[in-house]
Design a protein around this motif. Structure first.
Motif, PDB file in Angstrom:
ATOM      1  N   LEU A  11      -7.503 113.004 -38.592  1.00  0.00           N
ATOM      2  CA  LEU A  11      -6.551 114.056 -38.213  1.00  0.00           C
ATOM      3  C   LEU A  11      -6.026 113.862 -36.794  1.00  0.00           C
ATOM      4  N   VAL A  12      -6.895 113.480 -35.874  1.00  0.00           N
ATOM      5  CA  VAL A  12      -6.453 113.218 -34.502  1.00  0.00           C
ATOM      6  C   VAL A  12      -5.505 112.019 -34.483  1.00  0.00           C
ATOM      7  N   PHE A  13      -5.825 110.983 -35.249  1.00  0.00           N
ATOM      8  CA  PHE A  13      -4.968 109.797 -35.335  1.00  0.00           C
ATOM      9  C   PHE A  13      -3.580 110.166 -35.850  1.00  0.00           C
ATOM     10  N   VAL A  14      -3.526 110.944 -36.934  1.00  0.00           N
ATOM     11  CA  VAL A  14      -2.242 111.345 -37.513  1.00  0.00           C
ATOM     12  C   VAL A  14      -1.454 112.204 -36.533  1.00  0.00           C
ATOM     13  N   LEU A  15      -2.136 113.123 -35.867  1.00  0.00           N
ATOM     14  CA  LEU A  15      -1.462 113.971 -34.885  1.00  0.00           C
ATOM     15  C   LEU A  15      -0.904 113.148 -33.728  1.00  0.00           C
ATOM     16  N   CYS A  16      -1.677 112.205 -33.215  1.00  0.00           N
ATOM     17  CA  CYS A  16      -1.200 111.343 -32.121  1.00  0.00           C
ATOM     18  C   CYS A  16      -0.016 110.486 -32.564  1.00  0.00           C
ATOM     19  N   CYS A  17      -0.072 109.962 -33.789  1.00  0.00           N
ATOM     20  CA  CYS A  17       1.052 109.166 -34.301  1.00  0.00           C
ATOM     21  C   CYS A  17       2.316 110.011 -34.438  1.00  0.00           C
ATOM     22  N   ALA A  35       5.244 104.659 -38.971  1.00  0.00           N
ATOM     23  CA  ALA A  35       4.583 103.914 -40.052  1.00  0.00           C
ATOM     24  C   ALA A  35       3.080 104.177 -40.049  1.00  0.00           C
ATOM     25  N   ALA A  36       2.477 104.206 -38.858  1.00  0.00           N
ATOM     26  CA  ALA A  36       1.039 104.496 -38.763  1.00  0.00           C
ATOM     27  C   ALA A  36       0.748 105.920 -39.222  1.00  0.00           C
ATOM     28  N   TYR A  37       1.631 106.857 -38.855  1.00  0.00           N
ATOM     29  CA  TYR A  37       1.487 108.242 -39.308  1.00  0.00           C
ATOM     30  C   TYR A  37       1.503 108.313 -40.835  1.00  0.00           C
ATOM     31  N   SER A  38       2.459 107.639 -41.438  1.00  0.00           N
ATOM     32  CA  SER A  38       2.585 107.662 -42.894  1.00  0.00           C
ATOM     33  C   SER A  38       1.367 107.041 -43.571  1.00  0.00           C
ATOM     34  N   LEU A  39       0.853 105.975 -42.993  1.00  0.00           N
ATOM     35  CA  LEU A  39      -0.355 105.356 -43.547  1.00  0.00           C
ATOM     36  C   LEU A  39      -1.553 106.293 -43.415  1.00  0.00           C
ATOM     37  N   GLY A  40      -1.666 106.975 -42.271  1.00  0.00           N
ATOM     38  CA  GLY A  40      -2.754 107.944 -42.089  1.00  0.00           C
ATOM     39  C   GLY A  40      -2.664 109.089 -43.083  1.00  0.00           C
ATOM     40  N   ILE A  41      -1.446 109.583 -43.318  1.00  0.00           N
ATOM     41  CA  ILE A  41      -1.251 110.660 -44.300  1.00  0.00           C
ATOM     42  C   ILE A  41      -1.631 110.181 -45.696  1.00  0.00           C
ATOM     43  N   SER A  42      -1.312 108.935 -46.026  1.00  0.00           N
ATOM     44  CA  SER A  42      -1.676 108.431 -47.360  1.00  0.00           C
ATOM     45  C   SER A  42      -3.195 108.359 -47.513  1.00  0.00           C
ATOM     46  N   ILE A  43      -3.897 108.017 -46.442  1.00  0.00           N
ATOM     47  CA  ILE A  43      -5.366 108.003 -46.501  1.00  0.00           C
ATOM     48  C   ILE A  43      -5.903 109.420 -46.656  1.00  0.00           C
ATOM     49  N   ILE A  44      -5.288 110.376 -45.977  1.00  0.00           N
ATOM     50  CA  ILE A  44      -5.700 111.776 -46.128  1.00  0.00           C
ATOM     51  C   ILE A  44      -5.512 112.230 -47.570  1.00  0.00           C
ATOM     52  N   TRP A  45      -4.401 111.870 -48.195  1.00  0.00           N
ATOM     53  CA  TRP A  45      -4.180 112.245 -49.597  1.00  0.00           C
ATOM     54  C   TRP A  45      -5.259 111.649 -50.497  1.00  0.00           C
ATOM     55  N   VAL A  46      -5.664 110.430 -50.240  1.00  0.00           N
ATOM     56  CA  VAL A  46      -6.733 109.823 -51.048  1.00  0.00           C
ATOM     57  C   VAL A  46      -8.045 110.566 -50.821  1.00  0.00           C
ATOM     58  N   MET A  47      -8.338 110.937 -49.573  1.00  0.00           N
ATOM     59  CA  MET A  47      -9.558 111.693 -49.286  1.00  0.00           C
ATOM     60  C   MET A  47      -9.526 113.074 -49.930  1.00  0.00           C
ATOM     61  N   LEU A  48      -8.331 113.640 -50.122  1.00  0.00           N
ATOM     62  CA  LEU A  48      -8.188 114.941 -50.778  1.00  0.00           C
ATOM     63  C   LEU A  48      -8.142 114.812 -52.300  1.00  0.00           C
ATOM     64  N   GLU A  49      -8.501 113.637 -52.788  1.00  0.00           N
ATOM     65  CA  GLU A  49      -8.590 113.351 -54.221  1.00  0.00           C
ATOM     66  C   GLU A  49      -7.238 113.456 -54.917  1.00  0.00           C
ATOM     67  N   ALA A  50      -6.187 112.989 -54.243  1.00  0.00           N
ATOM     68  CA  ALA A  50      -4.854 112.907 -54.826  1.00  0.00           C
ATOM     69  C   ALA A  50      -4.340 111.471 -54.642  1.00  0.00           C
ATOM     70  N   PRO A  51      -4.966 110.502 -55.350  1.00  0.00           N
ATOM     71  CA  PRO A  51      -4.592 109.102 -55.121  1.00  0.00           C
ATOM     72  C   PRO A  51      -3.161 108.775 -55.529  1.00  0.00           C
ATOM     73  N   ASP A  52      -2.599 109.506 -56.500  1.00  0.00           N
ATOM     74  CA  ASP A  52      -1.214 109.239 -56.891  1.00  0.00           C
ATOM     75  C   ASP A  52      -0.256 109.571 -55.762  1.00  0.00           C
ATOM     76  N   VAL A  53      -0.484 110.679 -55.088  1.00  0.00           N
ATOM     77  CA  VAL A  53       0.355 111.072 -53.959  1.00  0.00           C
ATOM     78  C   VAL A  53       0.120 110.113 -52.791  1.00  0.00           C
ATOM     79  N   GLY A  54      -1.139 109.722 -52.562  1.00  0.00           N
ATOM     80  CA  GLY A  54      -1.457 108.776 -51.496  1.00  0.00           C
ATOM     81  C   GLY A  54      -0.801 107.428 -51.703  1.00  0.00           C
TER      82      GLY A  54
END
Length: 181
Positions: A11-17, A35-54
């Motif tokens: 979350l800190v990484f995404v916020l800083c990006c 681009a780093a922000y978008s990659l961090g958000i995709s990892i968050i979606w996978v952690m939230l158990e939404a791999p299709d969105v990630g």
């Protein structure tokens, strides 16, 4: 709701990006932060158990959009500017800060990811139970996930497929017109 170390760091990484993408004056540096922000958000979606969105976020946000932005940047003139960061207006910071405070205030009311039973209304809710009980009878599809994505949420899935397809076609169109020396 408590955050694990990896969730907090992410979350800190995404916020800083996000802040970096907004305030960096150099367009290429801002693009890399995006681009780093978008990659961090995709990892968050996978952690939230939404791999299709990630996966969609990683492919479209971190992948295709970054390529299109780099190609657009390569075909434009970059003016020489002084300074590293954009100037920040105080009213904008106050408005964004108020929005962030409101959003953070809602986080404790969210169920924990993976919580069991009544603690997680998504798992124990009426809609989930309806899909589990009626997926085969309504759609004659043997897999409940496929039934939800293809039948119950068919238009949404079609919309997502159109977005990914359109982004791919746009990327191919730009790449075919681009001359690489």
């Amino acid at each position: 709701m408590t955050l694990s170390l990896i969730e907090g760091v992410l979350l800190v990484f995404v916020l800083c990006c996000a802040i970096g993408a907004a305030v960096l004056r150099d367009v290429l540096a801002s693009l890399m932060a995006f681009a780093a922000y978008s990659l961090g958000i995709s990892i968050i979606w996978v952690m939230l158990e939404a791999p299709d969105v990630g996966l969609t976020e990683a492919a479209v946000g971190a992948g295709i959009m970054t390529i299109l932005f780099i190609l657009a940047l390569a075909n434009t003139v970059r003016p020489q500017e002084n300074g590293l960061f954009e100037s920040i207006s105080v009213p904008t910071v106050v408005l964004v800060g108020a929005f962030v405070v409101v959003m953070i205030a809602t986080v404790p009311s969210l169920p924990a990811v993976g919580a069991e039973g009544a603690a997680n209304p998504v798992v124990s809710g009426e809609v989930t139970q309806h899909y589990i009980d009626n997926a085969y009878a309504d759609t004659e599809v043997h897999n409940a996930v496929t039934a939800v994505l293809a039948a119950y949420r068919g238009f949404d899935t079609l919309g997502e497929a159109v977005v990914v397809f359109s982004a791919g076609v746009a990327a191919l169109t730009v790449l075919r017109q681009e001359v690489f020396a």
